[in-house]
Scaffold this motif. Structure first.
Motif, PDB file in Angstrom:
ATOM      1  N   SER A 248      38.789  40.352  31.220  1.00 40.84           N
ATOM      2  CA  SER A 248      37.737  40.275  30.712  1.00 40.84           C
ATOM      3  C   SER A 248      38.122  40.859  29.072  1.00 40.84           C
ATOM      4  CB  SER A 248      36.375  40.849  31.264  1.00 40.84           C
ATOM      5  OG  SER A 248      36.331  42.211  31.012  1.00 40.84           O
ATOM      6  N   PHE A 249      38.741  41.602  29.244  1.00 39.81           N
ATOM      7  CA  PHE A 249      39.212  42.132  27.661  1.00 39.81           C
ATOM      8  C   PHE A 249      40.057  41.308  27.081  1.00 39.81           C
ATOM      9  CE2 PHE A 249      37.087  46.322  29.223  1.00 39.81           C
ATOM     10  CZ  PHE A 249      36.648  46.802  28.100  1.00 39.81           C
ATOM     11  N   ILE A 250      41.022  40.613  27.747  1.00 38.40           N
ATOM     12  CA  ILE A 250      41.975  39.874  27.335  1.00 38.40           C
ATOM     13  C   ILE A 250      41.329  38.547  26.820  1.00 38.40           C
ATOM     14  CG2 ILE A 250      44.234  38.349  27.897  1.00 38.40           C
ATOM     15  CD1 ILE A 250      44.851  40.721  29.768  1.00 38.40           C
ATOM     16  N   GLY A 251      40.518  37.618  27.569  1.00 41.70           N
ATOM     17  CA  GLY A 251      40.143  36.454  27.283  1.00 41.70           C
ATOM     18  C   GLY A 251      39.624  35.558  28.488  1.00 41.70           C
ATOM     19  N   GLY A 252      39.864  36.299  29.787  1.00 41.02           N
ATOM     20  CA  GLY A 252      39.627  35.608  30.688  1.00 41.02           C
ATOM     21  C   GLY A 252      37.790  35.442  30.984  1.00 41.02           C
ATOM     22  N   SER A 253      37.430  34.474  31.787  1.00 40.16           N
ATOM     23  CA  SER A 253      36.063  34.321  31.828  1.00 40.16           C
ATOM     24  C   SER A 253      35.579  34.650  33.337  1.00 40.16           C
ATOM     25  CB  SER A 253      35.560  32.811  31.506  1.00 40.16           C
ATOM     26  OG  SER A 253      34.202  32.626  31.393  1.00 40.16           O
ATOM     27  N   LEU A 254      34.567  33.864  33.751  1.00 38.90           N
ATOM     28  CA  LEU A 254      33.807  34.442  34.917  1.00 38.90           C
ATOM     29  C   LEU A 254      34.652  34.032  36.023  1.00 38.90           C
ATOM     30  CD1 LEU A 254      30.127  33.059  34.254  1.00 38.90           C
ATOM     31  CD2 LEU A 254      31.293  34.719  33.251  1.00 38.90           C
ATOM     32  N   ARG A 268      38.584  28.717  32.461  1.00 41.50           N
ATOM     33  CA  ARG A 268      38.638  28.777  33.868  1.00 41.50           C
ATOM     34  C   ARG A 268      40.153  29.221  34.383  1.00 41.50           C
ATOM     35  NH1 ARG A 268      39.631  22.790  36.406  1.00 41.50           N
ATOM     36  NH2 ARG A 268      42.015  23.585  36.883  1.00 41.50           N
ATOM     37  N   THR A 269      40.707  29.765  33.421  1.00 49.11           N
ATOM     38  CA  THR A 269      42.122  30.232  33.317  1.00 49.11           C
ATOM     39  C   THR A 269      42.302  31.644  33.582  1.00 49.11           C
ATOM     40  OG1 THR A 269      41.867  30.578  30.975  1.00 49.11           O
ATOM     41  CG2 THR A 269      43.234  28.579  31.681  1.00 49.11           C
ATOM     42  N   PRO A 270      43.291  31.965  34.677  1.00 48.85           N
ATOM     43  CA  PRO A 270      43.686  33.268  35.010  1.00 48.85           C
ATOM     44  C   PRO A 270      44.229  34.126  33.683  1.00 48.85           C
ATOM     45  CG  PRO A 270      44.752  32.084  36.424  1.00 48.85           C
ATOM     46  CD  PRO A 270      44.194  31.074  35.405  1.00 48.85           C
ATOM     47  N   SER A 271      44.366  35.378  33.675  1.00 53.51           N
ATOM     48  CA  SER A 271      45.116  36.184  32.564  1.00 53.51           C
ATOM     49  C   SER A 271      46.117  36.819  33.314  1.00 53.51           C
ATOM     50  CB  SER A 271      43.934  37.037  32.016  1.00 53.51           C
ATOM     51  OG  SER A 271      42.880  36.472  31.494  1.00 53.51           O
ATOM     52  N   PHE A 272      47.275  37.275  32.396  1.00 55.31           N
ATOM     53  CA  PHE A 272      48.362  38.058  32.864  1.00 55.31           C
ATOM     54  C   PHE A 272      48.278  39.352  32.009  1.00 55.31           C
ATOM     55  CE2 PHE A 272      51.129  34.096  33.267  1.00 55.31           C
ATOM     56  CZ  PHE A 272      50.651  33.844  34.640  1.00 55.31           C
ATOM     57  N   TYR A 273      48.697  40.328  32.639  1.00 53.69           N
ATOM     58  CA  TYR A 273      49.129  41.629  31.714  1.00 53.69           C
ATOM     59  C   TYR A 273      50.556  42.269  32.461  1.00 53.69           C
ATOM     60  CZ  TYR A 273      48.906  46.490  29.805  1.00 53.69           C
ATOM     61  OH  TYR A 273      49.297  47.434  29.287  1.00 53.69           O
ATOM     62  N   PHE A 274      51.411  42.442  31.337  1.00 46.42           N
ATOM     63  CA  PHE A 274      53.004  42.794  31.712  1.00 46.42           C
ATOM     64  C   PHE A 274      52.855  44.470  30.739  1.00 46.42           C
ATOM     65  CE2 PHE A 274      52.879  38.311  31.838  1.00 46.42           C
ATOM     66  CZ  PHE A 274      53.585  38.176  32.817  1.00 46.42           C
TER      67      PHE A 274
END
Lengths: 364, 364
Positions: A248-254, A268-274
């Motif tokens: 939610s901090f990166i840009g993902g939504s509900l 409607r997209t997932p997010s990744f963190y590396f």
């Protein structure tokens, strides 16, 4: 009865998988990334996340359903944080994005000791453990998490699935110490939905506290199981929540909209963190008894595995053992059922099937 | 019967606690850090890790037992990784070290997006959740872990305790979104040893799969419980292992030697790891429906808490509710038993006791 495995040359596998991806519209480079990563998963015994699963996912949620865009370009979002990058990957194939993200994190870690890449508008990267294992093989501490495609998990004390199975993966460069990298890699649900479906087919009960029915009440009946439950009560729930909050901090939504039909303006997209850490950047260099860092890591692991604990499992050991089997076999190992599925795929894209009669068996 | 609480002015509390630390040989600055942090814990309802526990720990494992050195200076170990620092804290008081480490991480995160401080030769920092909560209050994503003082936890499938209770703490700056920071903060054992002792005193059984006897066999009998078990089987075990492995890269030695008698040349100190991320350094700025970052975080949390999940617990909510009670009371809340213990402490250091008759009660 012991399951039989057949040996498929990696080049054969990669050629078929790359061709299948190119047929789906992906560039040659993306398709080769996909094939290379699927081969890496199969090398390490990850049968739940091999090429067959990858292509199935692309059909269901990816290029087959507007969740992934072949040939998409990664945009780097300009910010002034030197050890960090944020990417809009425009729904590019997850494997290509993840390979590049880990590469960039390593460059940042070499300079800053720690580097992070956050990715918005992502598509499934198949198996987070693979990227951190790859980084650990290269000598780095690595971490990734992502939001899973669908909200299938009910929060602790809740009734409705509003969280993904949201995996976390950590890799540690322990090969010089113990012969393989420690890789801690799991979803935050007790079991995956695939496991529920498998037990349903087999008429077997689910483990306790792994699933709930449509009303949110616990059940071990796979026919009634509708949603999943986080592992370890409030603790696993907290781990699942981390991915959603970070996304939610990166840009993902509900979460409940993810990979589903969405209202205008929604995402409607997932997010990744590396994240990658250079092991020298955390080292005091003052190890006991004159040990160097890798000797110290070995001494600590030997202590944990000592005192009657000689038979405990070290996370990552299973991947290492599978990789050793693959190496001994001299090729990737697939069951007859898997080979039949690969041949079905070959048929769909007018490629040559594998002749199972001609494939050597691996009997160890 | 409802437990009664008395209101103690923070200045009174801090004055007594600081005096107690100074009496134990700590500098004024260290003693004030200790008092401030204990007050922060009590403000947030953390009764298991208040000043009484802190001083007890210092007696058992700290300055009372060569595990902590009053007045020690932190040495920064020179490395060329710009977003990372490694400190030899020379067994300095954990609270002072942790406050400084988070401060340094914040400075690094402001410039690099992410900053890390690894600490060798550490002593207990009391409550990891407090430091990440503090950072989250200031607008940052923060993480810390440490190796716990004693190896009390048996690895998954093991027999002997070779791991600490090894906590992890994450804080997220969600106050503008939901009114308080999300703080995920727990040990990797199902319960703490203090809980086992409490249930033993009360003659109550332990939860299932929380402890084992001296032979490593599961028991719910607190009389027989000798060692603890990680939460969530192999997954919690993996989480406990992370702290040990990271510590082994930093400079920590064998877990079974920690805080115990050690052979010549060995080390017996825990390690700390701190990391802070600037929320702008992970933000794509491309949130759905024109939301800004905090609005997006709120929308995601509302989605998770929606759909019939309105009564679920958000981690950190308990701390926020306790802080609201403390604010309403206008002082720290302690039970009669706790005040008796504080007065026992006052007596030991020839300070004025608190007159419980004169203390206002808090009845809400």
């Amino acid at each position: 009865m012991k399951e039989e495995f057949y040996i498929v040359q990696e080049s054969e596998h990669n050629s078929l998988v790359s061709k299948a991806y190119q047929k789906r519209g992906f560039t040659e480079s993306e398709s080769n990334d996909a094939a290379r990563f699927c081969s890496f998963a199969s090398t390490h015994g990850v049968r739940t996340h091999n090429a067959l699963k990858a292509i199935h996912l692309d059909e269901l949620f990816g290029s087959g359903n507007n969740g992934c865009t072949p040939g998409a370009e990664i945009e780097v979002i300009e910010k002034n944080f030197e050890a960090s990058e944020i990417w809009n990957c425009n729904k590019k194939l997850g494997q290509s994005v993840a390979y590049q993200a880990i590469e960039r994190c390593i460059e940042l870690a070499d300079k800053y000791g720690v580097g992070q890449v956050s990715v918005d508008n992502a598509f499934h990267y198949l198996w987070g453990g693979g990227y951190v294992l790859d980084a650990a093989n290269r000598g780095y501490i690595a971490y990734t998490n992502c939001t899973a495609g669908l909200a299938e998990v009910v929060p602790f004390m809740g009734k409705h699935p509003t969280l993904g199975t949201n995996p976390h993966s950590w890799g540690f460069p322990t090969t010089d110490s113990i012969g393989f990298p420690i890789v801690i890699d799991w979803a935050t649900s007790v079991v995956a939905m695939g496991r529920v479906q498998q037990l349903k087919r087999e008429g077997q009960p689910l483990p306790k506290n792994a699933a709930v029915d449509e009303n949110g009440d616990p059940t071990t009946d796979p026919e009634k199981a509708a949603y999943l439950v986080p592992f370890g009560a409030h603790k696993g729930y907290g781990m699942a929540l981390i991915n959603e909050i970070l996304a939610s901090f990166i840009g993902g939504s509900l979460p409940t909209l993810r990979s589903r039909e969405i209202p205008e303006g929604e995402k409607r997209t997932p997010s990744f963190y590396f994240q990658v850490i250079h092991p020298d950047a955390v080292s005091s260099e003052a190890f006991a008894c004159g040990r160097n860092q890798q000797e110290n890591v070995r001494a600590v692991i030997e202590d944990i595995k000592g005192h009657g604990n000689e038979n405990i499992f070290l996370p990552g050991q299973d991947f290492a053992e599978a990789a050793a089997r693959t190496k001994e076999a001299g090729g990737l190992l697939f069951s007859a059922a898997e080979i039949a599925e690969f041949n079905h795929l070959a048929e769909q894209i007018s490629a040559n099937p594998w002749d199972i009669q001609a494939l050597p068996k691996f009997d160890k």
